[in-house]
Design a protein around this motif. Structure first.
Motif, PDB file in Angstrom:
ATOM      1  N   ASP A 161       0.837  -1.193   0.000  1.00 22.33           N
ATOM      2  CA  ASP A 161       0.000   0.000   0.000  1.00 22.33           C
ATOM      3  C   ASP A 161       0.877   1.250   0.000  1.00 22.33           C
ATOM      4  O   ASP A 161       1.492   1.593   1.013  1.00 22.33           O
ATOM      5  CB  ASP A 161      -0.931  -0.008   1.216  1.00 22.33           C
ATOM      6  CG  ASP A 161      -1.932   1.142   1.176  1.00 22.33           C
ATOM      7  OD1 ASP A 161      -1.889   1.958   0.234  1.00 22.33           O
ATOM      8  OD2 ASP A 161      -2.771   1.225   2.101  1.00 22.33           O
ATOM      9  N   THR A 162       0.957   1.914  -1.144  1.00 22.56           N
ATOM     10  CA  THR A 162       1.663   3.186  -1.330  1.00 22.56           C
ATOM     11  C   THR A 162       3.172   3.078  -1.119  1.00 22.56           C
ATOM     12  O   THR A 162       3.955   3.166  -2.058  1.00 22.56           O
ATOM     13  CB  THR A 162       1.096   4.276  -0.412  1.00 22.56           C
ATOM     14  OG1 THR A 162      -0.327   4.302  -0.551  1.00 22.56           O
ATOM     15  CG2 THR A 162       1.676   5.642  -0.787  1.00 22.56           C
ATOM     16  N   ASP A 163       3.579   2.902   0.124  1.00 26.53           N
ATOM     17  CA  ASP A 163       5.011   2.894   0.399  1.00 26.53           C
ATOM     18  C   ASP A 163       5.426   1.846   1.421  1.00 26.53           C
ATOM     19  O   ASP A 163       6.502   1.905   1.992  1.00 26.53           O
ATOM     20  CB  ASP A 163       5.461   4.280   0.883  1.00 26.53           C
ATOM     21  CG  ASP A 163       4.718   4.713   2.140  1.00 26.53           C
ATOM     22  OD1 ASP A 163       3.869   3.931   2.641  1.00 26.53           O
ATOM     23  OD2 ASP A 163       4.972   5.829   2.624  1.00 26.53           O
ATOM     24  N   ARG A 164       4.537   0.861   1.668  1.00 25.75           N
ATOM     25  CA  ARG A 164       4.885  -0.164   2.660  1.00 25.75           C
ATOM     26  C   ARG A 164       4.046  -1.419   2.464  1.00 25.75           C
ATOM     27  O   ARG A 164       2.970  -1.380   1.849  1.00 25.75           O
ATOM     28  CB  ARG A 164       4.674   0.369   4.083  1.00 25.75           C
ATOM     29  CG  ARG A 164       3.245   0.713   4.426  1.00 25.75           C
ATOM     30  CD  ARG A 164       3.148   1.542   5.703  1.00 25.75           C
ATOM     31  NE  ARG A 164       1.768   1.908   5.997  1.00 25.75           N
ATOM     32  CZ  ARG A 164       0.983   1.254   6.854  1.00 25.75           C
ATOM     33  NH1 ARG A 164       1.462   0.203   7.500  1.00 25.75           N
ATOM     34  NH2 ARG A 164      -0.253   1.651   7.070  1.00 25.75           N
ATOM     35  N   TRP A 165       4.574  -2.535   2.990  1.00 22.30           N
ATOM     36  CA  TRP A 165       3.835  -3.798   3.006  1.00 22.30           C
ATOM     37  C   TRP A 165       2.894  -3.791   4.206  1.00 22.30           C
ATOM     38  O   TRP A 165       3.314  -3.507   5.314  1.00 22.30           O
ATOM     39  CB  TRP A 165       4.791  -4.977   3.094  1.00 22.30           C
ATOM     40  CG  TRP A 165       5.689  -5.081   1.902  1.00 22.30           C
ATOM     41  CD1 TRP A 165       7.001  -4.712   1.823  1.00 22.30           C
ATOM     42  CD2 TRP A 165       5.319  -5.550   0.611  1.00 22.30           C
ATOM     43  NE1 TRP A 165       7.484  -4.932   0.554  1.00 22.30           N
ATOM     44  CE2 TRP A 165       6.468  -5.443  -0.212  1.00 22.30           C
ATOM     45  CE3 TRP A 165       4.135  -6.045   0.054  1.00 22.30           C
ATOM     46  CZ2 TRP A 165       6.471  -5.828  -1.545  1.00 22.30           C
ATOM     47  CZ3 TRP A 165       4.130  -6.433  -1.276  1.00 22.30           C
ATOM     48  CH2 TRP A 165       5.279  -6.327  -2.067  1.00 22.30           C
ATOM     49  N   VAL A 166       1.626  -4.113   3.970  1.00 18.68           N
ATOM     50  CA  VAL A 166       0.639  -3.992   5.044  1.00 18.68           C
ATOM     51  C   VAL A 166       0.042  -5.329   5.479  1.00 18.68           C
ATOM     52  O   VAL A 166      -0.567  -5.413   6.544  1.00 18.68           O
ATOM     53  CB  VAL A 166      -0.505  -3.037   4.632  1.00 18.68           C
ATOM     54  CG1 VAL A 166       0.033  -1.622   4.457  1.00 18.68           C
ATOM     55  CG2 VAL A 166      -1.205  -3.516   3.359  1.00 18.68           C
ATOM     56  N   SER A 167       0.215  -6.397   4.672  1.00 14.51           N
ATOM     57  CA  SER A 167      -0.352  -7.683   5.102  1.00 14.51           C
ATOM     58  C   SER A 167       0.264  -8.822   4.301  1.00 14.51           C
ATOM     59  O   SER A 167       0.842  -8.618   3.221  1.00 14.51           O
ATOM     60  CB  SER A 167      -1.877  -7.701   4.928  1.00 14.51           C
ATOM     61  OG  SER A 167      -2.226  -7.683   3.547  1.00 14.51           O
ATOM     62  N   VAL A 168       0.132 -10.027   4.856  1.00 12.74           N
ATOM     63  CA  VAL A 168       0.553 -11.246   4.169  1.00 12.74           C
ATOM     64  C   VAL A 168      -0.473 -12.334   4.477  1.00 12.74           C
ATOM     65  O   VAL A 168      -0.921 -12.474   5.617  1.00 12.74           O
ATOM     66  CB  VAL A 168       1.967 -11.687   4.618  1.00 12.74           C
ATOM     67  CG1 VAL A 168       2.023 -11.882   6.132  1.00 12.74           C
ATOM     68  CG2 VAL A 168       2.387 -12.965   3.895  1.00 12.74           C
TER      69      VAL A 168
END
Length: 302
Positions: A73-80
């Motif tokens: 999301d935009t500039d980072r990993w938010v979930s796996v």
């Protein structure tokens, strides 16, 4: 020597059970029509359940062959979306407890995994292990779906007929579980639903329904199947519409019906395994149905 019990971790209080059935299905092997996956998913959706044990997927899976989905999301990993191989306790509609093991088929340590499942089944007092999946066959969807039953003891599937003789096929963890645990004294059996080859790559609820009905006959477990029957009826109606709009498909299905009826009347078993003569191949039929199903899904999305 590795300890097979290191492959799983118990969750919460270990239930006290009396000869429970353990249903299992691993995703990744042949499962035409999604028969096993849809059947297990339906039970998890319809019945209350809790986790009994989880297996160490870091040891069992090859992440480079089945990469988990991650969200950026935009500039980072938010979930796996982590893989899970989980044993759950559920109850059928009569309140009878049973166990449900689902998740991806292990890529490695098959023998250690079967030993771990043996230890877990013994600890929980499992009376019978049952698996289901779908296999593609040259049969029409307009006839009752056939089933090939197999078991660690022939009497567990007595009365079942088989479309196969002696054959060699690529192995699976599900088959190895039946073979190894059967040799150790567990009752283990499975059902392969005969799915029309032109529907093998699509979701075919009728195959899941047939699988669960077979489980009921062999175990006495009673499942809520109304939603699955409705899904199967809707799919059959949509398939009938597709066939009615195509003379080529109608001719192909008629040929399969004649072939199936000849077999049912006593023709050679090999007919069901052969490609229909002078008709579209299974791949060609499947491509037409997949295009139809994709168009149907797009219409639903709109």
């Amino acid at each position: 020597m590795f300890d097979p019990t290191d492959l799983y971790r118990l969750s919460g209080e270990v239930p006290e059970l009396t000869d429970p059935v353990l249903l299992y299905h691993f995703e990744g092997f042949v499962d035409a029509g999604g028969a096993g996956r849809l059947a297990m998913g339906h039970l998890l959706e319809e019945l209350e359940h809790r986790v009994v044990a989880t297996f160490d997927v870091d040891r069992l899976l090859d992440y480079r062959s089945r990469r988990p989905v991650m969200t950026f999301d935009t500039d980072r990993w938010v979930s796996v979306e982590s893989h899970e191989l989980t044993l759950r306790l559920a109850h059928d509609t009569t309140g009878t407890p049973f166990l449900l093991l689902t998740g991806p088929e292990p890529d490695r340590e098959w023998e250690l995994f079967t030993a771990a499942l043996d230890a877990l089944a013994t600890r929980l007092g499992v009376g019978r292990l049952v698996t289901v999946h779908g296999i593609p066959m040259a049969v029409p969807h307009t006839r009752p779906l056939g089933i090939t039953g197999h078991a660690s003891r022939p009497e567990l599937v007595s009365g079942q007929t088989s479309a196969f003789g002696r054959v060699q096929v690529p192995g699976s963890v599900a088959a190895l579980v039946e073979f190894r645990l059967g040799a150790k004294g567990h009752d283990a059996l499975g059902y392969a639903v005969h799915v029309p080859h032109y529907l093998a790559q699509a979701e075919y609820p009728a195959a899941a329904l047939t699988a669960l009905e077979a489980v009921t006959r062999s175990t006495g477990l009673v499942f809520p199947l109304e939603g699955l029957r409705e899904a199967a009826d809707r799919t059959d109606t949509e398939i009938a519409e597709q066939i009615g709009a195509s003379e080529e498909l109608s001719t192909a299905i008629t040929g399969l019906e004649q072939q199936y009826d000849a077999f049912a009347a006593g023709a050679e078993r090999e007919n069901l395994m052969a490609e229909p003569a002078e008709m579209p191949t299974g791949d060609e039929l499947a491509a037409q149905f997949e295009a139809f199903l994709a168009e149907r899904d797009e219409r639903r999305g709109d």
